[in-house]
Design a protein around this motif. Sequence first.
Motif, short mmCIF file in Angstrom:
data_model
loop_
_atom_site.label_atom_id
_atom_site.label_comp_id
_atom_site.label_asym_id
_atom_site.label_seq_id
_atom_site.Cartn_x
_atom_site.Cartn_y
_atom_site.Cartn_z
N GLY A 283 18.91 29.90 -9.74
CA GLY A 283 18.66 28.70 -8.96
C GLY A 283 17.20 28.32 -9.05
N ILE A 284 16.94 27.04 -9.13
CA ILE A 284 15.56 26.56 -9.09
C ILE A 284 15.56 25.19 -8.43
CG2 ILE A 284 15.72 25.68 -11.48
CD1 ILE A 284 12.69 26.28 -11.75
N ASP A 285 14.63 24.98 -7.52
CA ASP A 285 14.59 23.72 -6.79
C ASP A 285 13.17 23.53 -6.26
OD1 ASP A 285 16.65 21.62 -5.54
OD2 ASP A 285 15.14 22.06 -4.00
N HIS A 286 12.79 22.27 -6.11
CA HIS A 286 11.48 22.02 -5.50
C HIS A 286 11.60 20.87 -4.52
CE1 HIS A 286 10.34 18.38 -7.92
NE2 HIS A 286 11.25 18.88 -8.73
N ARG A 287 10.79 20.92 -3.49
CA ARG A 287 10.86 19.92 -2.42
C ARG A 287 9.45 19.56 -1.96
NH1 ARG A 287 16.16 17.89 -1.97
NH2 ARG A 287 16.99 19.21 -3.61
N SER A 288 9.31 18.33 -1.54
CA SER A 288 8.04 17.85 -1.01
C SER A 288 8.17 17.66 0.49
CB SER A 288 7.68 16.52 -1.68
OG SER A 288 6.45 16.04 -1.22
N GLU A 289 7.06 17.57 1.18
CA GLU A 289 7.13 17.14 2.57
C GLU A 289 5.95 16.23 2.87
OE1 GLU A 289 6.64 20.54 5.48
OE2 GLU A 289 7.04 21.63 3.65
N ALA B 210 14.01 24.40 -0.45
CA ALA B 210 14.09 24.68 -1.89
C ALA B 210 14.80 26.01 -2.14
CB ALA B 210 12.69 24.69 -2.51
N ALA B 211 14.49 27.01 -1.31
CA ALA B 211 15.11 28.32 -1.48
C ALA B 211 16.61 28.24 -1.22
CB ALA B 211 14.46 29.34 -0.55
N THR B 212 16.98 27.50 -0.20
CA THR B 212 18.41 27.34 0.08
C THR B 212 19.11 26.69 -1.10
OG1 THR B 212 17.87 27.08 2.41
CG2 THR B 212 20.06 26.35 1.72
N ARG B 213 18.48 25.64 -1.63
CA ARG B 213 19.08 24.94 -2.76
C ARG B 213 19.10 25.81 -4.01
NH1 ARG B 213 20.82 19.53 -1.72
NH2 ARG B 213 20.69 19.45 -3.98
N ALA B 214 18.20 26.77 -4.06
CA ALA B 214 18.14 27.65 -5.23
C ALA B 214 19.04 28.87 -5.05
CB ALA B 214 16.70 28.08 -5.49
N GLY B 215 19.84 28.88 -4.00
CA GLY B 215 20.80 29.96 -3.86
C GLY B 215 20.47 30.98 -2.79
N GLY B 216 19.36 30.80 -2.12
CA GLY B 216 19.04 31.68 -0.99
C GLY B 216 18.34 32.95 -1.40
N VAL B 217 17.85 33.64 -0.39
CA VAL B 217 16.99 34.81 -0.64
C VAL B 217 17.73 36.13 -0.46
CG1 VAL B 217 14.93 33.52 0.03
CG2 VAL B 217 16.15 34.91 1.74
N ALA B 218 19.03 36.05 -0.16
CA ALA B 218 19.77 37.30 0.07
C ALA B 218 19.68 38.19 -1.17
CB ALA B 218 21.23 36.99 0.38
N GLY B 219 19.36 39.44 -0.95
CA GLY B 219 19.33 40.39 -2.05
C GLY B 219 18.07 40.37 -2.88
N GLN C 210 4.04 20.78 -1.21
CA GLN C 210 5.16 20.70 -2.14
C GLN C 210 5.44 22.11 -2.64
OE1 GLN C 210 4.09 18.50 -5.60
NE2 GLN C 210 6.14 17.70 -5.89
N ASN C 211 6.71 22.49 -2.69
CA ASN C 211 7.02 23.88 -3.02
C ASN C 211 8.22 23.97 -3.95
OD1 ASN C 211 5.18 25.58 -1.14
ND2 ASN C 211 5.94 23.91 0.14
N LEU C 212 8.11 24.94 -4.84
CA LEU C 212 9.17 25.19 -5.83
C LEU C 212 9.60 26.64 -5.69
CD1 LEU C 212 9.31 24.11 -9.52
CD2 LEU C 212 9.53 26.53 -8.98
N VAL C 213 10.90 26.85 -5.71
CA VAL C 213 11.44 28.21 -5.62
C VAL C 213 12.38 28.45 -6.79
CG1 VAL C 213 12.92 29.77 -4.29
CG2 VAL C 213 11.22 28.35 -3.11
N CYS C 214 12.19 29.57 -7.46
CA CYS C 214 13.03 29.94 -8.58
C CYS C 214 13.60 31.34 -8.31
CB CYS C 214 12.19 29.94 -9.87
SG CYS C 214 13.09 30.48 -11.33
#
Lengths: 369, 385, 331
Positions: free
Chosen positions: A249-255, A273-282, A358-362
């Motif tokens: 998952g990879i997503d970025h969001r601005s605020e 962004a983390a939620t959209r990238a599939g979450g942080v579980a595990g 602005q943040n990006l999570v992969c």
Amino acid sequence: MTTRQKAGETRETAVRQDSDIAIVATAQLPAVRRQELTETEMLLMVVDEALGKVDLKRSDIGFSCQGSCDYISGGTFSFVPNLDAMGAWPPIHESHVEMDGAWAMYEAWVRLRHGDIDIAVAMGSGKSSTGDPAAIYPLELDPYYLAPLGLDPVSLAALQARQLIESGKSTERELAEIAARSRRDAAGNPNQQVRTAEQDVDKLLAEGYLRNPLRRSDLPPISDGACAVVLVRGPRAAELTERPAWITGIDHRSEVHNPALRDLTDSASTRLAATRAGGVAGVEVAELMAPFTAQEVILRQSLGLADDVLINPSGGALTGNPLMATGLVRIADAAEAILADGRSRTLGHATSGPALQQNLVCVLEGDNR
Amino acid sequence: MTHERVAVVGIGQTKHKKRRDDLSIAGLVREAAQRALDDARMTWSDIDAVVIGKAPDIFEGVMKPELYLSDALGGAGKPVFRVHTAGSVGGSTAIVASHLISSRVHRRVLAVAWEKQSEGNAQFGLGGGKSGSIGAGGAFAPWIRAYIRKSGAPEHIGWQVAVKDRQNALRNEYAHLQLKDISIDKVRESPMMWDPLHFLESCPSSDGAGAIVLTDEAGGDAAAADGRAPAWVLGTSMRSEPSSFNGRDPIRPQAGVDCAWDVYRQAGITDPRRQIDVAELYVPFSWYEPMWLEGHDIAPVGEGWKMVDRGETAFDGDFPVNPSGGVLSSNPIGASGMLRFLEAALQVRGTAGEHQVDGAKVALAQAYGAAAQYFAMWAVGTDKP
Amino acid sequence: MTVSTQTVSTIQFPYKRTLGPVMGRFFSELTARRIVGIRSGERVIVPPMEYDPETGNELARDFVEVGPAGTVRSWTWVAEPIASHPLDRPFAFVLIRLDGADTDLVHVLDAGAEDAVHTGMRVAPRWRDEPVGRIDDIVCFVPGERAETPEGEPGEAQEVTTMEYFSTITYTDVLSPTLVRYASNLRAGKLTGQRCPQCNRVFLGRGYCSVDAIRLGPELDEDLPDRGVVSNYTIVTPTPYPGQKETEPFARASVVLEGDEMVIAQQQILDLPVSEIRVGMRVRAEWMPEAERDAAEITSKGWGTVAGFIRGWRPTGEPDEPAEQYMNRVF
């Protein structure tokens, strides 16, 4: 797409499909206070190294994307010579973003999803040593209300850190502990710049403020550097490297831009962004682009990372901050945690703009062997 | 994975002017974006992601201005992306936005490109702030001389393009230059700015912005069902080559040839001269019209100027080029590529108003940048691919 | 001979920003020593924006006077201000919630000493003597409830539509080893490049092959002739802009070094009226006197310049080369 795993499901069930995309190799130049090589030469070297790791040539690349910034590099169209690092003859399919290399990687990932090409390279490069970030960075703020005030990034980070501390979400000691831990980790990472600095929390706390409540140890160094990652689609990835770092998952969001108009103690865009990238579980390892100690606290809390998640084992942006590459370095380090260190699920994060605008999570995964 | 089909369902642009002294930077960008949203019958909240393009930040003295502009484009909580590929950026902004949909990452994307050149000084910016800047005109003039010499084109070809595009601009209410009395004589007698280029053979410096709303196939179908024909994206491509090396042909750059054929292949075009109904080419200096006709294999090498000479690229010709008035009539640098791309979409939607080319069903748009080394092109059509 | 391994340049430029209706109103009100915000739903946003920052929706122009006093919500102390800071003595950056506002304002606080600043303290503006309609018409905030105002009543609000912004940034560019060698050789009156072992092309002042993307080290150095052929040119009618010194039409030519090697672009042709420059003309470099040679123009960005070392190129008087052979070689 990868069959997304529900929490608790074993990883063996992940089925890699033709459309899945993985990082198969990364390379970075050690962050240094002043790099004498040109940006083009720096990029040339990291691309050589990254491709060399998986035995690819430039002619194998279907798409490449670079991230850099004129104001950091100190020239107009400063990215144009950097094209030469790709050996763009015969002409190549490439793009450039005036953003951190992490967003260049995002564009490369989007491009690979079309399925007509298999291999892409993303790069980030910057020489922040050439100018004074304190004088340059106000230019990225609202040109009418904020830029004329010369609000430099360290002062802004201090305004943010104070709100974090006064809201009870952190303490100066916690910030010092983050600095100490980052410096300890950096000591073992030759890519980092701050490797021999003081690591004793009490001694750090005894130092004076640079910008109350921040001390020098809460700040990143000024660094030059470059980074490249090789992205490969589908089965080709597994042919090139034993255990690819699959991008699940990879997503970025601005605020909202103006830091005075948002809650500086939270990072809603990172969380989204983390939620959209599939979450942080595990997630076992998180490489968070937190050039200031307090921002690591904000990011960790916003992501809801568990206590056992290893944060910035590389030493992080606090100990090496090659602007325009720093974010891509975080993703590269998160990928290397899978490629080289055998981790199974890691997270890379990049930020841009004032006070984490602005943040990006992969999110990356390695298959069990 | 087959690509998602992409449709242009909303188009907006500002009135381009020497100086939009009535607007802030945000106001300028929003004028175009709001028009595109209105055209798409959408509001800010309908948009999934925003892609912003502009030329060098030093033109306005705002670093990474997408950060400040994020709120102005309803970007809070959304992905906001900034593209910069030199002069081709307006085109690559549209392409990157289309890729977000064709790759099925998003369904509705707003792409905006802009420049507010009057805030600073482009000649200064291009010269790195030093005296004796040759500007873009000075950089391109030698290649134009080379083209003229090699092709044997008579000098009136440049004047003719300069007149034709300004006459087309009179049909376009958004165009910056409105030169009602433009004539061959006027062009010929205008000062020689960058020999062999006369003042009236070169583009103005403008404030302006262009915006498009792109959707997936369902969005395009819905717009069509609502009586608002979309423009379907038939093919996109970007190509780059190094600025400077022995063996490069800057008159007909290989990157431009490759870029065009990549688009033609995707769009099923084998005979561009016959199968394309109208083209919007990035022509900041008059001679670039025949040069790109040849550079994109619309005309055989050495024959592009003859198409101009015969009037085939005129508004009523059989291969109209730049019915909008082109870069020669409006040049907000970072937006100029976007204006080509959105005009192509206007044409195949049949919504170009006074500058509508009759029966335009397939349109080509092109933008180029730096030392004629960055190319971005797309083909759009009335019919779904 | 050694050369400095770094070059320093300062990019300075005045920008003139047009403000539009909402910011224009805010800055106009400042000239009358009033601070206004704008209503956005339930909130009053200060300073006012044209649109709701959360949604992008245009805001009705419902302005609300706020302050002038307010409460500090965050602060940091700047003990050593730099040139781009608004005050030249120690001060605090602060977030201030002005009375009547629902958002914070970024500004500066002149409090004398760090220990005089705390979150929750009350502050009020110190107004500039002669307002110009910019955010620093509020010079700074000061502790207390009372604004510090110049003598006399403020006049009517002046209409403010533009804002000046002066940008100045100094860059220190460290030269790469290739460029240091290149500049040293230029100082000695020698043009050197590196020949790519793969494609056999020579590149000047780069250290890499632009075609094959391989690094070219000192072992590939090659002295190049300082003679060549004008491959193309332009005659530029200068336009005025800050820093422009040219007033008369001037020519810039591309020179292909003898042996059909590298192109050196944007060169002056000496001792020849601009109208007589021809493609194919043979020229030779006119080096600056040794004492005047200067590496300030050599930077790590771009593709190798001879500025500061070669003043221009002088026609040799030999017969021209065929123009067609050279014309494409511009850059």
